[in-house]
Motif scaffolding. Structure first.
Motif, PDB file in Angstrom:
ATOM      1  N   PHE A  23       0.807  -1.217  -0.078  1.00  0.00           N
ATOM      2  CA  PHE A  23      -0.114  -0.066  -0.088  1.00  0.00           C
ATOM      3  C   PHE A  23       0.829   1.215  -0.055  1.00  0.00           C
ATOM      4  O   PHE A  23       0.646   2.150  -0.791  1.00  0.00           O
ATOM      5  N   ALA A  24       2.052   1.307   1.060  1.00  0.00           N
ATOM      6  CA  ALA A  24       2.749   2.565   1.050  1.00  0.00           C
ATOM      7  C   ALA A  24       3.422   2.709  -0.206  1.00  0.00           C
ATOM      8  O   ALA A  24       3.494   3.723  -0.952  1.00  0.00           O
ATOM      9  N   ALA A  25       3.974   1.529  -0.986  1.00  0.00           N
ATOM     10  CA  ALA A  25       4.806   1.728  -2.171  1.00  0.00           C
ATOM     11  C   ALA A  25       3.859   2.201  -3.375  1.00  0.00           C
ATOM     12  O   ALA A  25       4.211   3.050  -4.047  1.00  0.00           O
ATOM     13  N   PHE A  32       1.030   9.991  -3.232  1.00  0.00           N
ATOM     14  CA  PHE A  32       0.178  10.101  -2.059  1.00  0.00           C
ATOM     15  C   PHE A  32       0.825   9.974  -0.716  1.00  0.00           C
ATOM     16  O   PHE A  32       1.854   8.935  -0.968  1.00  0.00           O
ATOM     17  N   ASP A  33       0.794  10.402   0.256  1.00  0.00           N
ATOM     18  CA  ASP A  33       1.316  10.251   1.536  1.00  0.00           C
ATOM     19  C   ASP A  33      -0.041   9.634   2.496  1.00  0.00           C
ATOM     20  O   ASP A  33      -0.414  10.754   3.170  1.00  0.00           O
ATOM     21  N   LEU A  34      -0.217   8.580   2.685  1.00  0.00           N
ATOM     22  CA  LEU A  34      -1.261   8.014   3.250  1.00  0.00           C
ATOM     23  C   LEU A  34      -1.054   6.692   3.561  1.00  0.00           C
ATOM     24  O   LEU A  34      -0.622   5.747   3.076  1.00  0.00           O
ATOM     25  N   PRO A  36      -2.918   2.834   5.468  1.00  0.00           N
ATOM     26  CA  PRO A  36      -3.959   2.237   5.069  1.00  0.00           C
ATOM     27  C   PRO A  36      -5.067   2.634   6.010  1.00  0.00           C
ATOM     28  O   PRO A  36      -6.272   2.668   5.767  1.00  0.00           O
ATOM     29  N   VAL A  37      -4.696   2.887   7.450  1.00  0.00           N
ATOM     30  CA  VAL A  37      -5.636   3.246   8.230  1.00  0.00           C
ATOM     31  C   VAL A  37      -6.459   4.697   8.003  1.00  0.00           C
ATOM     32  O   VAL A  37      -7.604   4.913   8.078  1.00  0.00           O
ATOM     33  N   GLN A  38      -5.521   5.436   7.422  1.00  0.00           N
ATOM     34  CA  GLN A  38      -6.076   6.945   7.047  1.00  0.00           C
ATOM     35  C   GLN A  38      -6.920   6.663   5.872  1.00  0.00           C
ATOM     36  O   GLN A  38      -7.821   7.378   5.758  1.00  0.00           O
ATOM     37  N   TYR A  39      -6.756   5.774   4.848  1.00  0.00           N
ATOM     38  CA  TYR A  39      -7.260   5.590   3.890  1.00  0.00           C
ATOM     39  C   TYR A  39      -8.731   4.974   4.142  1.00  0.00           C
ATOM     40  O   TYR A  39      -9.884   5.421   3.931  1.00  0.00           O
ATOM     41  N   ALA A  40      -8.758   3.987   5.132  1.00  0.00           N
ATOM     42  CA  ALA A  40      -9.881   3.475   5.854  1.00  0.00           C
ATOM     43  C   ALA A  40     -10.878   4.690   6.306  1.00  0.00           C
ATOM     44  O   ALA A  40     -12.002   4.277   6.202  1.00  0.00           O
ATOM     45  N   ALA A  41     -10.150   5.530   7.182  1.00  0.00           N
ATOM     46  CA  ALA A  41     -10.934   6.426   7.931  1.00  0.00           C
ATOM     47  C   ALA A  41     -11.750   7.177   6.686  1.00  0.00           C
ATOM     48  O   ALA A  41     -12.792   7.745   7.012  1.00  0.00           O
ATOM     49  N   LEU A  42     -11.080   7.783   5.827  1.00  0.00           N
ATOM     50  CA  LEU A  42     -11.496   8.763   4.793  1.00  0.00           C
ATOM     51  C   LEU A  42     -12.666   7.858   3.803  1.00  0.00           C
ATOM     52  O   LEU A  42     -13.761   8.509   3.867  1.00  0.00           O
TER      53      LEU A  42
END
Length: 154
Positions: A23-25, A32-34, A36-42
């Motif tokens: 996910f990070a790569a 993007f600088d996000l 997986p938890v931040q993506y899930a929250a959004l």
């Protein structure tokens, strides 16, 4: 003696490490600088606008204490906003900003590429079976989590 590689918990931990790294790569390569938890929250806020932090934590199965830091970081980056609720001055409702909506729309190809890369080692029918079994195990063990999913069906 049991090899750690024969233990499902070890394999699940390794797959989680791989998932976060991919996910990070993928998202970093797309600019993007996000996390997986931040993506899930959004993504959850997109689907459930106006919820509070406790509800958000339940929807993404994240610890209620640490969700505040996630929300604060996303708010500082302009992706969401907190508003005091009319009926309860202590409660805050969370909504995506236009910037948050835009991020979710533009990050989708990287998120999809992450999922494709994670599942690349499986044939299509194996992917379906894996997802069914993964959901079954997750649901069966939900009550054992320190941060159980609280939102109906996953």
């Amino acid at each position: 003696m049991t090899q750690i590689y024969d233990l499902p918990g070890h394999q699940i931990r390794r797959l989680h490490q791989i998932s976060v790294a991919v996910f990070a790569a993928q998202t970093r390569a797309a600019g993007f600088d996000l996390t997986p938890v931040q993506y899930a929250a959004l993504a959850s806020l997109r689907d459930h606008p106006g919820i509070d932090q406790a509800t958000l934590a339940g929807l993404i199965a994240y610890d209620r204490v640490t969700i505040g830091g996630v929300v604060s970081r996303l708010e500082a980056r302009g992706y969401l906003q907190r508003k005091v609720r009319d009926g309860d001055r202590r409660a805050r409702s969370l909504t995506l900003t236009e910037r948050g909506e835009s991020l979710l729309a533009t990050i989708q190809p990287a998120v999809r590429a992450t999922q494709d890369q994670l599942m690349a080692g499986l044939a299509p029918d194996e992917r379906d079976a894996f997802m069914r079994l993964l959901a079954k195990l997750t649901e069966a063990g939900n009550h054992l989590s320190r941060a159980p999913f609280e939102g109906g069906e996953a």
